[in-house]
Structure formats: C-alpha cells, structure tokens
Design an enzyme around this catalytic site. Structure first.
Site, PDB file in Angstrom:
ATOM      1  N   ASP B 407       0.871  -1.153   0.000  1.00  0.00           N
ATOM      2  CA  ASP B 407       0.000   0.000   0.000  1.00  0.00           C
ATOM      3  C   ASP B 407       0.920   1.218   0.000  1.00  0.00           C
ATOM      4  O   ASP B 407       2.096   1.116   0.322  1.00  0.00           O
ATOM      5  CB  ASP B 407      -0.829  -0.060   1.286  1.00  0.00           C
ATOM      6  CG  ASP B 407      -1.692   1.152   1.440  1.00  0.00           C
ATOM      7  OD1 ASP B 407      -2.257   1.598   0.432  1.00  0.00           O
ATOM      8  OD2 ASP B 407      -1.805   1.649   2.569  1.00  0.00           O
ATOM      9  N   LYS B 564     -15.207  19.609   0.396  1.00  0.00           N
ATOM     10  CA  LYS B 564     -13.771  19.428   0.278  1.00  0.00           C
ATOM     11  C   LYS B 564     -13.549  18.000  -0.180  1.00  0.00           C
ATOM     12  O   LYS B 564     -14.208  17.085   0.317  1.00  0.00           O
ATOM     13  CB  LYS B 564     -13.157  19.660   1.666  1.00  0.00           C
ATOM     14  CG  LYS B 564     -11.794  19.125   1.896  1.00  0.00           C
ATOM     15  CD  LYS B 564     -11.397  19.376   3.338  1.00  0.00           C
ATOM     16  CE  LYS B 564     -11.592  18.121   4.156  1.00  0.00           C
ATOM     17  NZ  LYS B 564     -11.291  18.228   5.530  1.00  0.00           N
ATOM     18  N   ASP B 800      -6.668  -2.224   3.142  1.00  0.00           N
ATOM     19  CA  ASP B 800      -5.691  -3.217   2.720  1.00  0.00           C
ATOM     20  C   ASP B 800      -6.024  -4.614   3.229  1.00  0.00           C
ATOM     21  O   ASP B 800      -5.359  -5.578   2.863  1.00  0.00           O
ATOM     22  CB  ASP B 800      -4.293  -2.837   3.236  1.00  0.00           C
ATOM     23  CG  ASP B 800      -3.903  -1.449   2.811  1.00  0.00           C
ATOM     24  OD1 ASP B 800      -4.113  -1.131   1.633  1.00  0.00           O
ATOM     25  OD2 ASP B 800      -3.418  -0.680   3.655  1.00  0.00           O
TER      26      ASP B 800
END
Lengths: 367, 1117
Positions: B407, B564, B800
């Site tokens: 990752d 955002k 992950d």
C-alpha cells in the site's frame, strides 16, 4: 497449528478483562539478551576443501595402519572347521542323518577323523555351527518366558502365552517352555587326539565359561533357590524334543537346570541364519606344549540333532582367539578400504581445491 | 462453538430487524404488533470445550488430522493382530503427542473460561425501577438500560440515550477494538439526551427497531420510536449512536444507554471469527514427501509379504520342526494370514513416517516465531511497538516471497500529513511546519491583498469549518487554563483522518484557528482575534466512494455548503472557478475546496432529503449516497490545498533491497496517479532509467485497450533483452477493463494473459486508483498465474485488509489508520523498513531451518527403518524387529529429537549482517529450492546408503564368528544394538556437520543427547526390569562395549556413513557454490565495524595456510 491456536486465544482473549494491551505491554520491554536477538557467540565452522583436506589425510593415516593391524591379527588366528551333517554317502555320519527318528532310544554315533596341519596354541575354542537355521525368526525369538528362566515359580507353573505351542504338554506346563528351549542343540561332541603310537587320547573339554557371566548369574536362575531341583520341577513336563528333563542336564549343580551353560548359550538367539555357538573350551596345559599339537584327531559325535529336513548343516569349529575375537578379515579390510578411500579423496580434493579454490578466491577478491 | 449454534437458532425466527423495548416497557397499544424475539443473554463464550465434552471433542478434533489418525490406525492394528512390535512403541509417542496437545489446548481453554467468567461476572450498573442496580455482566438482557461510568468499557452494544455532558455527546476510545486510540464522539438520541438521571431515564417510553447483528463495526442502521404523550416520534439511529462492546468511555462522567446486542451477538464477538488458514509452500512439499514415503512404506510391506510367501512355499522353511505354529494359526486362511502379515510389515516399517515430525515442526514454528517478536531491530522506539506474529504457520514463507504488494499511504509513507501550501485564485501560500507563516508569506502587501480577496476569506473559513476534527483539551492542566486561546499546549486536534488535522493546523498557522464545537456552533478565531460563530447544520460525512465531505453552516443568516475532496470528485461538480489553476504537484496530496451558497428554500429541500434518507431502515447507505449526490452540486471552486505525506524512514532502501532480492514490488494505492508516481520515484521503485509504461484511462481513451495492450507487450518483449528495467502504471478503471470477463469477443480472456506477460517483465508496477477489493483481485490474479508465485501483501489500513487476507503472507503495519490491517495480518510490523529484516533475515533463516528439519526427519527415519527392511531378508521375512522396543519407541522422541529441534530454532548458515547487506542472497532459496525433488532424493539416497553401511557393516562383523576376546557369541539383540548405536551417532553427527552455528546450546544438546543415549542404554540393559515380560536387552549394551572390534566397527561405520555427504558438500562448494556459500567467509564472526570493509575475505587468507599444511603432510607420506 499450535501457534495459530495461541494467536486465536489472544484474539478471543477478552480485551475487556486483561485491559487493552496488558500482555502487549509486557512484550514491549523484554530484557535484551543475545539469545533473543539470535546473536549468541558461536563457533561457525565451514566445510570447505581446505578445512576437510587435513581431516581426510589424517583419517587415512590412522585407518590404514589400524586396518593392516586388524588384518594381520585376523590372519594369525587359526581356525579349523568340519561339516559333520552327513549329506554325502561317504560321510561317516551319513547313516545317522538318514535314519534319524525322534523316538529312537539308542543314540546314533559317528566319528570323523581330521588332521590339524599346525599346532593350536593358547586356549582353543570349540564351536558348533548351524546353517539355514532361523533362530532369528520372529515366532521363534519371542517363544520364551524370561521370568520362568529367571526362576519365577509362578511362571514355572503357568508359562507365558508367547511359548505357544510349546507351553503345555499333556496339560502340564513345559519347563523351560517355548520353541527356543524345545529345539536346544543336543549333539554331543567329543574330541580325541590320535597319538602317533595308536592310542586315542580324549581331550579335556571345559563346559563352563561359555555363557555370558551376567546371563549365568543374574538373568538365568533356577526356581526355588538351592532347593532340590527334581522336587521343584515336579509337575512340569520336559520340552517335547528333549531326551532328559532340564534338571538332569548336568551332574554339577552349578551347571544344572536353567543355569546350564549349554542351555544359556542356546537361549541367546543368533542374529543370522548361519551362526555358530560356543560349545567347549580347551584350556592350555602349559606354555611348553601346544594345546592342540599338529596331528590326527577324531571327532566323536552323538548324532541327535536333525537338520536335513530344512537343508541345514552342522559344523564343528576349532578356533584360537585374539584380542579381537575369531577369524574375521572384514574389519581389517574395511578399515584399509575406508582409509584408502579417504586418502584418495584427499588427493582428489586437493586437486579440486588447487584448481577451483583459487578461482573462487580470486573471484572474491575481484568482487 | 456457541457461535454456530447461535446462528442456527437465529435462522429459525429470522427477521430482518429486531425490536427492542427500552426498559422492557410494552409499547402503547395501537402501535404495530412486533414479533417478540428471543435474544441471547450477555454471556460471552469464547471457550471451545466444557468440562464434560473436553475429552471426546478434543480427541475427535485431534484425530481429524491425518497424521494422528494414521498413527491411531497403526496403534489399533498393533492391538488387534499379532505384530512384531508391541503397541507401546507407537501408542506411547501417540499418547504423548495427543496428551501434550490436549493439555495445551485444555489450558488455553481454561484460560478462555477464566477470561469468559471474569467478563461475564464483572459488575455493571443497570437501571431498574428508577434505581441503579449492580448486576453481573452476563445477566444483561436486550432492552436493559445500562449506566456506564468514565473509563469503564461497555458490556454490550448499546444505543446512547443520554450522557452527563450537556450536548448529549460522549467520547469513546476503541483502542481495544480496532487499535485507534483517538477519541471518537458519539451522540445521544436527540429526544432523550435530556433524561440524564436514573429516574428520568427509567421513564423513557420508546422502542428501537434495528437491523439484526452483523459484524461490520462501522455500520449500523436503526430507528427509535419515542412515545411522548402517546404520539410516537421516529428518529434515525446510526453508528454514531451505537457504543460497541469493548470500547471504553472517556472524558465523560457517565452515560445511560440501552442494550441492543448482547453476548455473542455483539459486533466484537461477531468480529472474532477465525480466519481461513493459510498453508505454506514448505507444508505442501512436506505433505508431498509424506505421500512418497507412504508409497515407499506400502511397497516395502508388499514386497516383503510377497517374498515371504515365495520363500515359505517350502513347508520346511515355513514350519521347520523347531519352530511350529499353534493350531489356531495353522487353521487360519492363507489370505487372512497374508493380510495380517502385510499389516504386520506396515507396523514394522511405520516409523518411516515419524509421528514426532509434526510435533517438532509445530514446536519449531511456534517457538521460532518468538525470535521475530523479540527482535530489537524491529522495535519501533517511538511507538514502543514490536513485531507481532499472528500465525506462526507461515514463518518459512517469508523466505519465499516473489511478489510484494504494498500500500502507499501509511505504508511507504508516514501518513503524517503536513500542510505545505494552498492555492487560491492562483496565489500560492506556503505554510510549512516549523516555519513561521510571516517568513513565507509574500510580505505585508501580500497580506493586505489576501485580506482583500473575498474568495480567500471564504477559502480559509471553509477549511476551518469543513471537517470533523475534535478539539481535545489537556486534562492534566486543571481548571485555570481552560480556553483554547490560552496557548497551544492546552489543546490539540484529533481526527480520524490525518489530512484534516494537517489542514486545520495549517489554517491555524495562516491565522484562522478553529476553537471548538459548542452547542452546534463552530467557533473560529480569525486573524483579528475575533471569535466567529457558525451554526453547524449538517455534516455530510466522508466516504471512500465519494471521496469528499461537506458541511452546511449558517453564518449570520447566510447558508453555505462547504465541500472538500479529491480533485477528481470535485471537478465534475464545479460550475465556476479556475479549474486549471489547481494542479497536482509531485508527491503532494491535493484537496480541492468548493462552496455553494444555499437559499433557505434549498436548505429546506436538503433537510428533507437527508432526513428521509437517514430514517430509512433498509438501504440507508444507498439512499444517503443518492441524497449527497443531489446536494453536492453546482459548486464554486475556491482553491486547493497541498499536503505532503513524507516517505517512511528507509522506505527507499527497503524497496531497493527487495528488488535486489529478486522480488517484484507492486504499489497498490487508492491515490491518484501523479501523487503515487511521485512517491514511487522517491522510494526508488522507479529509477531514472526505468522506462515507464502507462496503461491508464487516458491512454485507453485514445487507443482501444486491445491496441494499447499489444503495443506494450511488443515493447516489453522485443527489447526486454537489453532494456531490463520497465515500470508499469495502471489505474483501477483500466484494470477492471482488462480483467472484465469477455463480453464482445473471445480474446478478452487473453487480455489477462497479455497483461500478466507485461507485468512479468516489469520490475515495478504501480496500480493507482484502486478500490480495496481491486487490490485483492490483483493479488489473486498474480497468485493464480501459471508460476504460482508466493505473494506478500503489506498495508496499514482497513482498505488493505482484503489484500492482506488474500496474499500468501499478509503483513500489517501498525499505522495511524487503526489496527485493522495489523489484526487481520499474519505478521504485524511497526514500520515498512522492518520488512527488510523480516524477509531477508528471518524469512531466509526460517526457510533454511525448516527445510533442513523436514529433510533431516525423513533422512533419519530412512536410516532407522531401512536396516529393519534389510533384516527381513535374513530372518525369513518374519517381521522380526531389528531393534529393541525401547529403541524403537525412543529413537524419534528422545534420542534424535532435540538436536534437530534446536538446529531448526537457532541455525544461522550465514551471518545475519551479511544477509542484510547482500539482499541477492535471498535468491538462493527462491522457489522452494531446498525442498525440490532432487534434493529430497539426495537425502533419501543418503539415508539408504547409511542404512546399508550400518546394516552390512554389522552383518559382516557378525558373520559367523565371534568378536570378543573370551570367545563368547553375541545374539540378534547385540546385532540390533550395534546397528542402532551406529545409527544414533551417525544421524546426530550428520546434523552436527550441517550445523554452521555452534552456540553452547548446540554443544549441550548434541553431545547431551548422545550421552543420554549411552546412559539410557546402560541403564536399560543394566537392570532386570520387573515390569517387562522379557529381558532381552539385559547387559547387551555393556557386553557389546566390552568388545574392542565393536568399538572399532562403530567408529568405522560412522566414518563411512558420513564420508559421502562430507565429500559431496566440499565438492559442491568448490565447483558449484551457491551465492551464500562464498560470502560466508567474507565477514568474520564479530568484525570490528570500522574494519569490516577493509579486511580481506577470511577464506582467502586461511585457505593457503591450510593448503600448505596438507601439502607438507602428503609430502611426508
């Protein structure tokens, strides 16, 4: 699996109780030892041609002399062997082997003349040898009752099941029970020296000292210490194939019953189907005269033991003994062989080392 | 197994949702009739066994393992038929193994019981009839109102009704659940938050409808119906109302909450399901060898059975007069006899499959894994964390890794965000940490200009408002300093996302300080030290699909939506603003900020949409997403921020080492291509001379996927000879196109093949814009490719987990994004750099160790059993064992077990530092090289050779003669003992020759076990053992030792047995050295660090000297 078991425990293991990371905290500050860091001081030998070479030469240097010594010793041992099975018509024992019957009351005897072409010094050991006799057959090996032989009265009356089918006869327990005891070698061998003036001189044979001391004194014991053997064995049967019961094996009470040395020797089952067992010892008389001088001898055999049915052979062996035992060139040859192989390999390795070792080293340096 | 039965019970009366009566009060009549459900009590059962079922259940589970079952069968055969060895010989080891395992499991289960009891009996406070009553935890029932005090953990899953805080919030840490130690805010139900005494709480009359328990920690949907004046009011419940069992209450004096999931139905309990077991490559080869040996065993038994009947055809051989059968035996049918004989041979040779190998392998793995946990080089001082081993089954797999999937965020990078700069209307403002803002800003004029720009004002406010950051006040400072403006030290920001903290802190440096959220008002301290208050109306929380978040605030009558998010998710929704101003910069993570003014009517509509979605019981997430989609539109771009995520310490070095070790490193990230590529360059995954191949949406828009793929494969294949270094970049969308199962034509299946072909030729691959599931897909794809490479996945976040679970070895980084990855992994390490030692040192060692362990076990059992096989030819195939029962039993469990176990724990064939310095040594053991068939066959042949040497050596020694000086003869037991003595010594010396790392423990164990053998033999033969029914070994060993030739032949046979192996080793080393071997000598055992590189290789120094010695020796001869 074991470890995964532990880890599941940790996962299931109730964080709520132990407090978060209670165990983890302990694990965080372990004392730092060389062992834990896998940095224990260690000797790190490497087997390379360089390190092994001297070892090979040294092994070669040590083994070859030992081998030569062993080989010479073995060659110096005198051994005489005679087959008295009586397979050939010409053999003196042919008749005995042909007319063998278990029930015959009159023992069959035969005498075999032989000639020793060199004198036998020191103690001479007399063996009988059997071939094609499977003393190491599993059914045979286990067919004995060691506690009966150790003088246990209980086992004397109720022999172990392992002795079947030689455990009972006519509903009476057999003592000693089992196939080994039942098939005890019962030929009688006697040796005569044929004096040049025609008289037959019997050679004194010692029947003690042929079994292991520990066997005779610890492992084998007569039931009912020092009691009358005949009385103790009352109520038991002799083994089917025996002519005499066990308490009549010898007149000497120290060599009678279970502690009869011929019996003990037989009870130690041989490792291989061709074997020999110590029968008698001919002790040397004095240093001047050889124990068995050169000349003609006669072997008198009371032929009781049938071997023809399973194509067996019977032999009588006379042998002198060195510190390394009887005549056996194997150990000497093997030592010489291994020693030479080591030496040869040493040379080969030396060449390899010379040729390739340098190459490697130079490669290392250039790296 | 309570969990399983629970599920079954649940299925009977399965309903989609459950209804809970708060305080067990029936709802007023007239409301919908609910189906009354039965809920389990709050008892936690993690134990597997009870006192009564322990023995049967544990036995059943143990005998389910093939090996144990095999030995049980052998044992039973020994009991039933007349076999050569007593049942003790296999029964005792089996009993030992089974007992040890049972004791271990029993102890573990006892611990679990104890833990369960402690949990189940710990006191909790329950409100009953307006009073707080102490109860045992296990007696809590669904619907009970529970009072939890500060620092207590929640006894079950609860819905927060009210708290001691005015706002009805409470702070919770879920450290023990997912490892996140940050405080999270939970909210009480709006309509009940005022009821904060036990009397008041008891008067609440309401029911809760919610979904049935499910394991997702972060998902919960429900609805509360409050009957006030018999007028039901329905309110939505979400995960922000749900307090999970195992979490702890913080910073809140007390709360009242109602139990909704209890006992085994709590989310924590549902989450602790065991993972599927992974098997290592070594284990697979071990099983293959076992099959081979089983075949050898069966064929040996068959050969002997057939030969036995051929040999016995002559009745005088079958039953000579001296060795008759019993009557019952004689009457048995020939076929039955033959079958019994076959079984007896099987029993005689069964030791070739060693019962103790499994135990030893397990002990090795279990104990060996401690070295990983103990390793100080894998200790992170900052975090105070060490590596954690969750499954030790895979230790050796660490030495076999071919593909590393990593990752990016939090793994390669620190995930420690720092605000670098922002860009508003084309102006760039820097706000790097450690630098004063005044220094970096363009000066006073610029400041004025900033102040002028209305956009900028809005931009800063947007950043100050659009977040979910909490302010944590330092508790240690007592009441005097209580305001945030008093000084920095009194407070700090907490958030689940590090970006947000970085942004809010960056804003603080730029002059806008976010103070706190109070009574739904956010307070900001602006540059003029004035407090501005904004009413927070709605928070549209962040999720990884939308990749953005929004807030709706009211400021002096005006309504704003601030949004955002990642540029890709913001740009399509923008109606005005300078889009091209915002550009991703290398290595920086950019976020765009936009706003939308809302009219009151629009706000009405928004509220309606949101509440509608929030109240939904089914598909709430989907409906919320739809609502968000509708709300976040027509945005006006304000600007962009750039946050840097620094590379982790030594990440580049680690990646370089992994590359050198022959591993292919793939970066799988959800981040966008530019950022990810920048990280890849920084971490040396891509080098300057790496030729980058792109397989991205941008390219596939220009050309068809088909053409792009073929193009790439042509480049890779044609030039791969001289251009070795390729890097591939692929994005999620293209990847799914490549992997999509064929729809239009049949050659889409071959896309996968082409893609794999390209990947195989690339040294580094970067996959960006990956969804968590896609990460797992990639791992699966590579796993299934035709070489079946060993994969390793390393990651730190929840996204992950899927790939960590999928890969052969999953490694979790104990990062900032919670502990989920670490919890689901096989190994957890504090930092990415620790991967280097983990693989290059530990992995290498474990592989070397276990492969020797496996090969040696088979070898020593061939040596052990083959003489017995040969002996059958000399004892009339009667299954006569060569060795005594005691030797048969103890050979594997005590005479030869400890040295190999110790070897497999501490062997180091090469120095640790060399392994680390030279990663290419890792290639030496790639592809399971030490457990390949040729090596296995070599060991087996070596075993057979040794067996032949030992057996025939003894045979010729015994051949028809005596070897004592008193002329007495030895029997078959002496023969066996001689072979056995040579065997034990040869096998132990063989291991000693293989040992490259002799610590005092090795000396102790190797010489110790030989001494033990001798002492045992002396003792075993020295006494008439009263409990034995045979005394066959009496004085056999001593008599043997009293003979000189026996000693000589023992020495000779050991030498002859070891000779070929030594020669093979030396010659191989000289002619075909592995990469590890020449480097062994290059570093002296403990070099002074400064000299280490100056010193010439030790071997080259020592060898000529030795050579001279040997030359002299040969000359003298």
């Amino acid at each position: 699996m074991m470890a995964s078991g532990y880890s599941t425990k940790e996962e299931d293991g109730h964080i709520t109780v132990s407090g978060p990371g209670g165990g983890a905290l302990r694990g965080k500050k372990p004392e730092n030892t060389a062992f834990k860091q896998q940095r224990l001081p260690a000797w790190q030998p490497i087997l390379t041609a360089g390190t092994v070479l001297p070892a090979f030469f040294i092994i070669g240097l040590i083994f070859i002399p030992i081998g030569i010594g062993l080989y010479v010793t073995s060659n110096n041992i005198k051994e005489f062997e005679i087959d008295y099975t009586g397979v050939n018509m010409s053999s003196p024992c042919f008749n005995c082997s042909q007319n063998f019957s278990w029930n015959s009351t009159r023992p069959c005897t035969c005498s075999i003349p032989f000639y020793l072409d060199q004198p036998y010094e020191n103690n001479v050991f007399m063996y009988y040898g059997l071939s094609n006799f499977y003393q190491n057959h599993r059914r045979y090996v286990k067919s004995r009752d060691d506690s009966q032989l150790n003088g246990d009265l209980q086992s004397l009356k109720t022999p172990s099941k392992e002795c079947e089918p030689y455990a009972e006869h006519d509903n009476k327990p057999i003592a000693p029970c089992g196939a080994i005891a039942n098939s005890m070698f019962n030929d009688t061998l006697e040796l005569f020296y044929n004096d040049p003036n025609g008289t037959k001189v019997p050679i004194p044979l010692t029947a003690t000292g042929i079994a292991w001391w520990t066997d005779k004194h610890v492992k084998f014991r007569n039931p009912g210490e020092n009691a009358n053997l005949t009385a103790v064995f009352q109520g038991t049967m002799k083994p089917v194939n025996w002519r005499k019961p066990v308490y009549e094996l010898d007149s000497d009470p120290q060599n009678n019953g279970f502690i009869n040395e011929d019996f003990i020797v037989w009870m130690r089952t041989a490792a291989l189907p061709t074997f020999r067992k110590l029968y008698r010892i001919i002790h040397k008389k004095n240093n001047m005269v050889p124990t068995l001088p050169r000349g003609n001898y006669t072997l008198e055999v009371v032929y009781n033991y049938p071997v023809r049915s399973f194509e067996g052979r019977k032999r009588m062996i006379l042998s002198t003994i060195s510190w390394m035992g009887g005549k056996n060139p194997f150990l000497g040859i093997a030592y010489i062989t291994v020693g030479s192989v080591c030496f040869f390999l040493g040379v080969v390795l030396l060449i390899i080392h010379h040729k390739y070792g340098n190459r490697n080293n130079s490669a290392d340096i250039s790296n | 197994n309570g969990r399983l039965t629970l599920n079954c019970v649940g299925e009977e009366d399965w309903v989609d949702s459950r209804t809970i009566y708060i305080g067990h009060k029936q709802p007023p009549p007239g409301t919908e009739a609910f189906i009354q459900q039965r809920f389990p009590d709050n008892r936690i059962v993690s134990s597997k066994y009870t006192f009564w079922n322990f023995i049967p259940k544990n036995m059943f589970e143990q005998f389910r393992r093939v090996a144990n079952f095999y030995f049980l069968i052998i044992f039973l055969v020994q009991l039933i038929i007349d076999t050569p060895t007593s049942p003790i010989t296999s029964g005792l080891p089996l009993f030992f193994v089974i007992t040890v395992t049972a004791i271990k499991q029993g102890y573990e289960d006892w611990l679990r019981h104890k833990a369960d009891n402690a949990v189940n009996q710990c006191p909790v406070h329950v409100v009953q009839h307006g009073k707080v009553v102490r109860k045992q935890s296990r007696k809590i029932r669904v619907g009970d109102i529970v009072c939890v005090k500060e620092n207590e953990s929640f006894p079950c899953d609860l819905i927060l009704l009210s708290s001691s805080r005015d706002e009805g919030t409470c702070y919770v840490t879920t450290a023990s659940l997912d490892g996140e130690s940050s405080h999270k805010t939970y909210f009480a139900v709006q309509d009940t938050k005022a009821y904060n005494t036990e009397k008041e709480v008891d008067s609440i009359h309401a029911t809760i409808e919610c979904e049935q328990p499910q394991p997702d920690l972060y998902k919960f949907v429900g609805r509360i119906n409050i009957y006030m004046d018999n007028e039901p009011v329905a309110r939505p419940l979400g995960s922000e109302n749900l307090l999970l069992r195992g979490a702890t209450l913080k910073n809140t004096e007390y709360i009242y909450a109602v139990a909704i999931y209890t006992g085994m139905e709590t989310k924590m309990a549902l989450n602790y399901q065991s993972k599927s077991q992974k098997r290592s490559a070594v284990e697979k080869s071990m099983n293959a060898y076992l099959v081979v040996y089983l075949c050898i065993l069966i064929s040996k038994a068959l050969i002997n059975t057939v030969l036995k009947y051929v040999w016995q055809a002559d009745p005088n051989r079958d039953e000579p007069w001296y060795n008759q059968r019993t009557e019952t035996e004689r009457q048995r049918h020939v076929l039955i006899r033959a079958f019994t004989d076959f079984l007896a041979f099987m029993v005689l040779f069964n030791y070739i499959i060693p019962v103790s190998m499994y135990v030893t392998v397990e002990m090795q793995k279990f104990l060996g894994s401690y070295f990983i946990m103990w390793d100080d080089e894998m200790l992170d001082e900052e975090l105070g964390e060490r590596a954690v081993v969750n499954t030790s089954d895979l230790n050796e797999e660490l030495g076999q890794v071919e593909y590393v999937f990593t990752d990016k965020t939090g793994t390669l990078t620190e995930n420690n965000m720092e605000f670098i700069e922002c860009c508003v209307d084309g102006h760039v403002m820097r706000g790097a940490a450690g630098m004063d803002m005044i220094d970096t800003s363009p000066g006073p004029e610029a400041r004025v200009s900033i102040a002028c720009s209305e956009h900028e004002e809005l931009f800063f406010r947007a950043l100050c408002l659009c977040h979910t950051v909490q302010v944590k006040e330092e508790e240690t400072v007592d009441g005097i300093k209580h305001g945030i403006h008093q000084g920095k030290s009194t407070s700090f920001y907490i958030s689940s996302s590090p970006d947000e903290v970085a942004l809010v802190e960056g804003m603080k440096r730029l002059g806008f300080t976010y103070l706190r959220l109070k009574d739904s008002h956010m307070e900001i301290l602006n540059r003029e030290d004035e407090i501005e208050r904004f009413e927070l109306l709605e928070v549209l929380t962040f999720d990884s699909v939308r990749r953005r978040m929004s807030v709706i605030v009211r400021a002096t009558g005006e309504l704003f939506l601030f949004c955002k998010g990642a540029d890709s998710s913001i740009f399509p929704r923008i109606i005005s603003g300078k889009v091209d101003q915002v550009r991703a910069r290398e290595g920086l993570r950019t976020l765009c900020v936009a706003y939308r003014p809302l009219s009151p009517e629009q706000y009405e509509e928004v509220c309606h949409l949101l509440s509608g979605a929030k109240l939904a019981l089914q598909d709430r997430d989907k409906r919320l997403a739809e609502a968000y989609e509708l709300i976040e539109k027509d945005l006006i771009l304000l600007g962009a921020t750039a946050v840097e995520d620094r590379l982790q310490e030594k990440a580049a070095d680690t990646i370089e080492s992994l590359h050198k070790a022959g591993m292919k490193v793939w970066v799988l990230t959800g981040d966008k291509m530019e950022t990810a590529a920048a990280t890849c360059y920084a971490s040396k995954l891509f080098r300057r001379n790496t030729q980058i191949l792109e397989l991205t949406t941008k390219r596939t828009e220009e050309q068809s996927l088909h053409d792009v793929l073929f193009d790439l494969s042509r480049t890779v294949l044609s030039l791969s000879a001289d251009y070795a270094d390729y890097g591939l970049i692929i994005d999620g969308a293209t990847l799914s196109a490549v992997l999509r199962p064929g729809q239009e034509d049949s050659n889409s299946g071959s896309y996968k093949e082409i893609f794999l072909e390209i990947c195989r030729n690339c040294s580094a691959v970067l996959c960006c814009r990956m969804a968590p599931l896609q990460k797992a897909q990639i791992v699966k794809l590579i796993k299934a490719s035709k070489e079946h490479p060993i994969t390793l996945a390393v990651g730190d976040g929840a996204n992950d987990v899927s790939m960590i679970l999928e890969a052969h070895v999953g490694i979790g980084i104990m990062g900032k994004e919670g502990r989920q990855a670490a919890r689901n992994s096989d190994y957890a390490i504090p930092k990415f750099k620790h991967l280097k030692k983990m693989l290059l040192v530990h992995g290498h060692y474990y592989y070397i160790r276990i492969s020797e362990l496996v090969q040696y076990f088979f070898y020593k059992n061939v040596c052990f059993i083959f003489p017995q096989f040969l002996y059958q030819f000399f004892c009339g195939f009667s299954q006569q064992p060569l060795y005594d029962t005691a030797y048969l039993t103890l050979y594997n469990i005590s005479f030869t077990s400890l040295p190999i176990l110790l070897y497999s724990l501490i062997e180091q064939h090469i120095n640790m530092d060399i392994l680390k310095k030279d990663p290419s040594l890792y290639k030496d053991i790639a592809k399971n090289s030490l457990l390949r068939w040729p090596i296995f066959i070599y060991w087996t042949i070596l075993g057979v050779y040794d067996a032949i040497v030992m057996f025939f050596g003894a045979y010729f020694l015994f051949d028809n003669t005596t070897f004592t000086s008193n002329g007495q003869m030895f029997g078959n037991w002496t023969f066996g003992t001689l072979v056995f003595t040579v065997l034990v010594f040869t096998v132990t010396f063989k291991l000693a020759l293989d040992t490259h790392y002799w610590t005092w423990i090795n000396h102790f164990v190797i010489w110790g076990s030989l001494i033990f053998f001798v002492v045992f033999s002396l003792l075993w033969g020295g006494i008439i053992w009263p409990f034995l029914n045979y005394q066959r070994m009496y004085y056999v060993f001593m008599q043997m030792l009293s003979s000189g030739p026996a000693w000589l032949s023992i020495i000779l046979l050991i030498t002859a047995g070891l000779l070929p192996d030594v020669v093979k080793k030396v010659i191989w080393r000289a002619l075909w050295p592995t990469t590890t071997e020449p480097s062994v000598g290059t570093l002296p055992p403990s070099p002074p660090p400064s000299l280490c590189c100056l010193r010439p290789p030790a071997e080259s120094v020592s060898n000529p000297a030795l050579l001279e010695v040997t030359l002299c020796l040969s000359r003298h001869l």
